[in-house]
Design a protein around this motif. Structure first.
Motif, short mmCIF file in Angstrom:
data_model
loop_
_atom_site.label_atom_id
_atom_site.label_comp_id
_atom_site.label_asym_id
_atom_site.label_seq_id
_atom_site.Cartn_x
_atom_site.Cartn_y
_atom_site.Cartn_z
N ALA A 112 18.51 63.98 137.21
CA ALA A 112 17.23 64.22 137.87
C ALA A 112 16.08 63.64 137.06
CB ALA A 112 17.03 65.72 138.08
N GLU A 113 16.15 63.80 135.75
CA GLU A 113 15.10 63.27 134.88
C GLU A 113 15.07 61.73 134.94
OE1 GLU A 113 13.60 63.93 130.26
OE2 GLU A 113 15.61 64.55 130.86
N ALA A 114 16.22 61.12 134.96
CA ALA A 114 16.28 59.66 135.02
C ALA A 114 15.70 59.14 136.33
CB ALA A 114 17.73 59.20 134.85
N LEU A 115 16.01 59.82 137.43
CA LEU A 115 15.50 59.36 138.72
C LEU A 115 13.98 59.49 138.79
CD1 LEU A 115 15.98 58.26 141.51
CD2 LEU A 115 16.47 60.58 142.30
N ALA A 116 13.45 60.59 138.29
CA ALA A 116 11.99 60.77 138.31
C ALA A 116 11.30 59.69 137.48
CB ALA A 116 11.64 62.16 137.78
N ALA A 117 11.86 59.38 136.32
CA ALA A 117 11.27 58.34 135.47
C ALA A 117 11.38 56.98 136.13
CB ALA A 117 11.95 58.34 134.10
N ALA A 118 12.52 56.70 136.76
CA ALA A 118 12.71 55.42 137.43
C ALA A 118 11.69 55.22 138.53
CB ALA A 118 14.13 55.34 137.99
N LYS A 119 11.47 56.25 139.34
CA LYS A 119 10.50 56.14 140.43
C LYS A 119 9.10 55.90 139.89
CE LYS A 119 12.90 59.00 143.87
NZ LYS A 119 12.85 60.27 144.65
N ALA A 120 8.74 56.60 138.82
CA ALA A 120 7.39 56.44 138.26
C ALA A 120 7.19 55.05 137.69
CB ALA A 120 7.16 57.51 137.19
N LEU A 121 8.17 54.55 136.94
CA LEU A 121 8.05 53.22 136.34
C LEU A 121 8.00 52.14 137.42
CD1 LEU A 121 10.53 53.59 133.35
CD2 LEU A 121 8.05 53.30 133.19
N TRP A 122 8.78 52.31 138.48
CA TRP A 122 8.79 51.35 139.57
C TRP A 122 7.44 51.34 140.29
CZ3 TRP A 122 8.17 51.73 144.89
CH2 TRP A 122 8.56 50.61 145.65
N ALA A 123 6.94 52.53 140.62
CA ALA A 123 5.70 52.63 141.38
C ALA A 123 4.51 52.06 140.61
CB ALA A 123 5.43 54.09 141.75
N LYS A 124 4.57 52.17 139.30
CA LYS A 124 3.46 51.76 138.44
C LYS A 124 3.10 50.29 138.60
CE LYS A 124 2.82 51.33 133.42
NZ LYS A 124 3.48 51.65 132.13
N TRP A 125 4.11 49.44 138.88
CA TRP A 125 3.87 48.00 138.87
C TRP A 125 3.95 47.35 140.24
CZ3 TRP A 125 1.54 46.42 134.81
CH2 TRP A 125 1.78 47.04 133.58
N GLN A 126 3.90 48.12 141.29
CA GLN A 126 3.94 47.53 142.61
C GLN A 126 2.58 46.93 142.97
OE1 GLN A 126 6.97 47.20 144.06
NE2 GLN A 126 7.48 48.12 142.07
N ASP A 127 2.61 45.73 143.50
CA ASP A 127 1.42 45.04 143.99
C ASP A 127 0.35 44.84 142.91
OD1 ASP A 127 2.50 44.97 146.62
OD2 ASP A 127 1.91 47.07 146.86
N LYS A 128 0.80 44.65 141.67
CA LYS A 128 -0.13 44.36 140.58
C LYS A 128 0.20 43.00 139.98
CE LYS A 128 -1.11 49.07 138.95
NZ LYS A 128 -1.03 49.99 137.77
N ALA A 129 -0.83 42.26 139.64
CA ALA A 129 -0.61 41.05 138.85
C ALA A 129 -0.13 41.48 137.47
CB ALA A 129 -1.89 40.24 138.74
N ALA A 130 0.89 40.81 136.95
CA ALA A 130 1.48 41.30 135.71
C ALA A 130 1.99 40.15 134.86
CB ALA A 130 2.63 42.27 136.02
N ASN A 131 1.98 40.37 133.56
CA ASN A 131 2.54 39.44 132.58
C ASN A 131 4.05 39.37 132.77
OD1 ASN A 131 3.48 38.18 130.25
ND2 ASN A 131 1.91 39.10 128.95
N ALA A 132 4.61 38.16 132.79
CA ALA A 132 6.05 38.00 133.00
C ALA A 132 6.86 38.14 131.73
CB ALA A 132 6.34 36.64 133.64
N SER A 133 6.21 38.29 130.58
CA SER A 133 6.93 38.35 129.32
C SER A 133 7.71 39.65 129.19
CB SER A 133 5.95 38.23 128.15
OG SER A 133 6.61 38.41 126.92
N ASP A 134 8.73 39.61 128.33
CA ASP A 134 9.44 40.84 127.97
C ASP A 134 9.16 41.21 126.51
OD1 ASP A 134 10.87 38.90 126.65
OD2 ASP A 134 12.84 39.61 127.28
N GLY A 135 8.21 40.50 125.86
CA GLY A 135 7.85 40.84 124.50
C GLY A 135 8.78 40.27 123.45
N ARG A 136 9.67 39.40 123.87
CA ARG A 136 10.56 38.75 122.91
C ARG A 136 10.14 37.28 122.75
NH1 ARG A 136 13.92 39.79 119.33
NH2 ARG A 136 15.62 38.54 120.15
N ASP A 137 10.81 36.57 121.85
CA ASP A 137 10.43 35.20 121.53
C ASP A 137 10.44 34.28 122.74
OD1 ASP A 137 13.32 33.69 121.45
OD2 ASP A 137 13.47 35.74 120.75
N ASP A 138 11.32 34.55 123.70
CA ASP A 138 11.43 33.66 124.85
C ASP A 138 10.70 34.21 126.07
OD1 ASP A 138 14.86 34.65 125.70
OD2 ASP A 138 13.07 35.82 125.28
N GLY A 139 9.97 35.30 125.87
CA GLY A 139 9.36 35.94 127.03
C GLY A 139 8.40 35.04 127.78
N GLY A 140 7.58 34.29 127.05
CA GLY A 140 6.61 33.44 127.71
C GLY A 140 7.23 32.31 128.50
#
Length: 844
Positions: A599-627
């Motif tokens: 239940a905790e995992a599902l709630a966190a998944a929904k929140a993280l998913w909803a946070k970035w919908q329809d937003k312009a966002a950086n494509a990097s993952d924060g690693r050397d090849d992210g850019g």
């Protein structure tokens, strides 16, 4: 070890050895083989600007030093002699035995020279005000290297700058060398000499002469270098286990043109051709599936036109099939032929006889693939579990590791392993603060002990898919999270895959609880600590860092040792979405096993998913090849949406979003097809029609791409070998086959399995340690300094050394781009192996 002729009680023995070596060299020089090699064909410049003759390739700056990892032992001038890359990194260096992150030159260009057979490379050390060019010129018996400086050395580089060429240790272990006429031995284990000033710098094994010969007794690896200045020979393993044997000439003060001149004479055996490599699936074959071995051939080899399949019986070898081999064209520098024995279905042990050699055995059996995934699940993944003590009977792989996790990394920081912290910490903690709550769960990504968050999410998702698609209920390992204890080969009544899913989810949820988002990862702050080999539990002291204590002081659970790993906490949307997908998948798997965590995992998944919908966002993952991964964000959006769609059993919120993501699916179908197909049961007929149309359009493009090599899978051509991509390809094609069986056949997935388990270039080892008759048993894991392996880990595999040399070292573990196990690659293998087993079973 110094040369054997040093002063003292060994002089008499050394003089005897010198006489012995000279006599042997005289005998070798007078042999018919030596006489033949004296007239070896001269080197010619190839269209790819390498120097070539049969048995010898000189690769000149086709592969550059890495901007992130610097010295990867794949740069500068390189020598491929008799089919093996024996030398690398021929370049001006500022240290006799450079370590990985020591300064490397900047490649400024390569051209053909003004004289025939010459290649000229321009390089520089901009910060040191050093510019130069290196001329490599074919000449009688070998090639000439000349270093010309634009200006004489700055005073700061006098006594430091020199020309280095590194030689592969395993090619020379136990062999001899001659420094001038003084003999010595290449030691199996580094043993000095070292500087006595406390610097830790190695001293030369031998020096002073202007000629050095490596392995005078072995025509396969013999190389002589004659220089215009004194030479020195070093064992760089005295500084770091991944070092090579280094031949070096210092650049003299005031020198400019011909500052260093070497005449390099690799011994080339006249008429040498590389023996054929017969590659096949080392785990064998099920009776009804296709069975095609590939034969890798030197173009100059007089290849027989037939091969024979033999069955191994109590009475010995019994030929059961003799058939013509089918030419498969040329790929890179080799030709290929295929030996098809699909018609042989009788269970038994078989081998292939070709060109006077018989391969190692392999089975044909209905259960050939029944356990090929097992070591990966119950041993490799267990060994990589962070924050746990891991025991296997008498063997302790590690004690509970990194219990002092973690400290806040500083802003605007690029880590030596490529992690990038942005200007914003996205964290409630100040740089250097201890972050409570992170010393739980997670997998050490590879042999460097870090937690890479997106890869951990991938591990969780792969294991969930393996359970849902194939019922991965194997139990061979005990896991006690409360006691931080793991015991391999001790079943505890709980499926190992579920326990591993829970362990990965613990870390993903811990990050979410602390920060409200995922983080880039957790990694060692210091280079010396990062290079640690052995027990992960000894990489840190397990106590929280307290700056009020002295560096060697402890007080309760605190110490003054700043060895706690750093958490890189910048919030990148692609990472959040990858974690959202992993958590959504975990919630399904853990629903009955651990309902509260589910239940905790599902709630966190929904929140993280909803946070970035329809937003312009950086494509990097924060690693050397992210850019460089502009598509990574789109892939993460699709993957997360599909997992939540499956978990919610078709919630309209996610069906609508997946339909909106169709442009991303269309643009990246080769990478997201598996996820897109998994969504089919929850989507409408229009969605299915679009996915089928994409598959139908992709198939001819894919087939055309695959005709570019004989292996039937995409072969990576980048700076990291591609077994993980092959595994993903195998799984995606299985899912497409299951959805559209009349369009996509099973052979793609079987070819992927064949590639991972031995049917690949360079050699025929299974890339998964201990899986198959012959497998990769020297890998880049925690125990790489022992020239050992971790059962079930999959190595990256065959790297193409540009322009055309496929390589997979069998006995040298320290090339991570060929040999480094990683957790997400290994779980991708588990999934692909189960997929291949499933399609093989379709034909029973």
């Amino acid at each position: 070890m110094t040369h054997l002729g040093r002063r003292g009680p060994t002089v008499h023995w050394a003089s005897q050895m010198r006489r012995t070596i000279v006599l042997r060299l005289f005998a070798v020089a007078c042999s018919p083989l030596a006489i033949a090699t004296a007239h070896a064909q001269s080197l010619q410049v190839s269209p790819d600007q390498t120097l070539e003759t049969q048995g010898l390739s000189v690769i000149v700056e086709q592969n550059q030093f890495s901007p992130i990892f610097f010295d990867e032992k794949n740069a500068g001038i390189q020598i491929v002699l008799h089919g093996e890359r024996i030398a690398t990194d021929g370049e001006v260096r500022l240290n006799p035995t450079p370590e990985q992150w020591d300064p490397v030159p900047t490649f400024d260009g390569r051209t053909l020279g003004d004289v025939p057979g010459q290649i000229v490379v321009r390089s520089s050390y901009p910060q040191a005000n050093l510019k130069y060019h290196v001329k490599v010129t074919a000449e009688e018996g070998g090639f000439r290297i000349a270093v010309d400086l634009d200006e004489p050395l700055p005073q700061t580089l006098v006594g430091k700058a020199g020309f280095n060429l590194d030689f592969l240790p395993t090619a020379y272990f136990g062999k001899t060398y001659l420094m001038g006429d003084r003999p010595g031995l290449f030691p199996r284990n580094p043993s000095g000499p070292m500087a006595t000033d406390g610097s830790g710098d190695p001293q030369p094994m031998a020096s002073g002469a202007q000629t050095v010969t490596l392995s005078p007794e072995d025509p396969n690896t013999r190389v002589t270098i004659t220089a215009n200045a004194p030479l020195a020979l070093y064992d760089a393993r005295n500084r770091a286990q991944n070092g090579w044997f280094v031949v070096r000439s210092l650049i003299a003060p005031g020198a400019k043109d011909d500052a260093v001149v070497w005449h390099v004479r690799p011994n080339v055996i006249a008429g040498w051709t590389r023996p054929p490599v017969v590659s096949f699936n080392q785990a064998g074959y099920t009776p009804e599936r296709s069975k095609v071995a590939l034969i890798e051939l030197d173009p100059a080899f007089n290849a027989p036109r037939e091969a024979t399949l033999v069955k191994l019986t109590a009475e010995g070898e019994k030929p059961v099939l003799r058939a013509a081999v089918e030419p498969r064209g040329k790929w890179l520098r080799y030709k290929y032929a295929a030996f098809d024995f699909s018609g042989v279905r009788e269970p038994g042990i078989y081998a292939i006889s070709y060109a006077g050699q018989t391969t190692n055995p392999f089975p044909i059996a209905a259960d050939a693939y029944s356990r090929i995934w097992q070591p990966s699940l119950d041993t490799y993944l267990a060994v990589q579990m962070d924050h746990m003590t891991v025991r296997e009977q008498y063997r302790v792989w590690q004690r509970a590791s990194h219990l002092d996790d973690a400290r806040q990394a500083p802003p605007n920081h690029v880590h030596f392993d490529g992690y990038r912290m942005g200007a914003n910490l996205d964290s409630p903690f100040k740089p250097g603060d201890h972050i409570p709550g992170l010393a739980v769960g997670g997998f050490q990504d590879a042999g460097d002990y870090d937690i890479q968050t997106p890869q951990n999410a991938q591990v969780v998702r792969d294991l969930v898919w393996a359970r849902e698609l194939f019922g991965l209920d194997w139990d061979e390992t005990s896991v006690d999270e409360g006691a931080r204890q793991v015991e391999i080969r001790k079943p505890d009544g709980a499926p190992d895959a579920l326990q591993q899913i829970r362990h990965g989810t613990l870390q993903l949820l811990a990050q979410y609880k602390v920060f409200g988002h995922s983080i880039v990862g957790i990694i060692d702050p210091q280079l010396r600590q990062y290079a640690h080999l052995g027990d992960a539990g000894s990489q840190t002291d397990g106590r929280l860092y307290d700056p009020a204590l002295g560096p060697n002081d402890t007080k309760g659970d605190r110490s003054g040792a700043p060895d706690d790993r750093w958490a890189f906490t910048t919030d990148y949307p692609a990472n959040d979405l990858m974690v959202a997908g992993g958590l959504a998948a975990a919630s399904r798997a853990l629903k009955d096993f651990d309902p509260a965590m589910s239940a905790e995992a599902l709630a966190a998944a929904k929140a993280l998913w909803a946070k970035w919908q329809d937003k312009a966002a950086n494509a990097s993952d924060g690693r050397d090849d992210g850019g460089k991964m502009s598509r990574f964000l789109d892939l993460a959006k699709v993957a997360a949406t599909v997992e939540l769609l499956i978990t919610s059993k078709g919630d309209p919120v996610y069906t609508a979003r997946l339909n909106a993501l169709m442009p991303a699916i269309e643009a990246n179908f080769d990478r997201v097809s598996g996820s897109a197909v998994r969504a089919l049961p929850f989507m409408d007929a229009a969605y299915r029609s679009r996915i089928e149309a994409l598959a139908r359009a992709a198939k001819p493009r894919l087939d055309a791409q695959l005709t570019g090599n004989p292996f039937g899978v995409p072969v990576a051509m980048g700076s990291w070998a591609g077994s993980g991509e092959v595994a993903g390809f195998g799984t995606d094609m299985y899912l497409l086959h299951r959805a559209f069986p009349d369009l996509i056949g099973p052979e793609y997935t079987l070819h992927a399995l064949d590639y991972m388990l031995g049917r690949h270039p360079a050699n025929n080892l299974s890339l998964v340690s201990t899986v198959g008759t012959r497998s990769k048993l020297i890998g880049y894991g925690h125990n790489r300094a022992d020239y050992s392996f971790i059962p079930g880990g999959m190595v990256p595999g065959v790297l193409v050394i540009k322009p055309d040399f496929p390589e997979l070292k069998t006995d040298w573990p320290f090339l991570w781009f060929e040999n480094e196990y990683t957790v997400s690659t290994t779980t991708a293998y588990i999934l692909a192996a189960r997929a291949a087993s499933a399609v093989a079973a379709e034909r029973r």
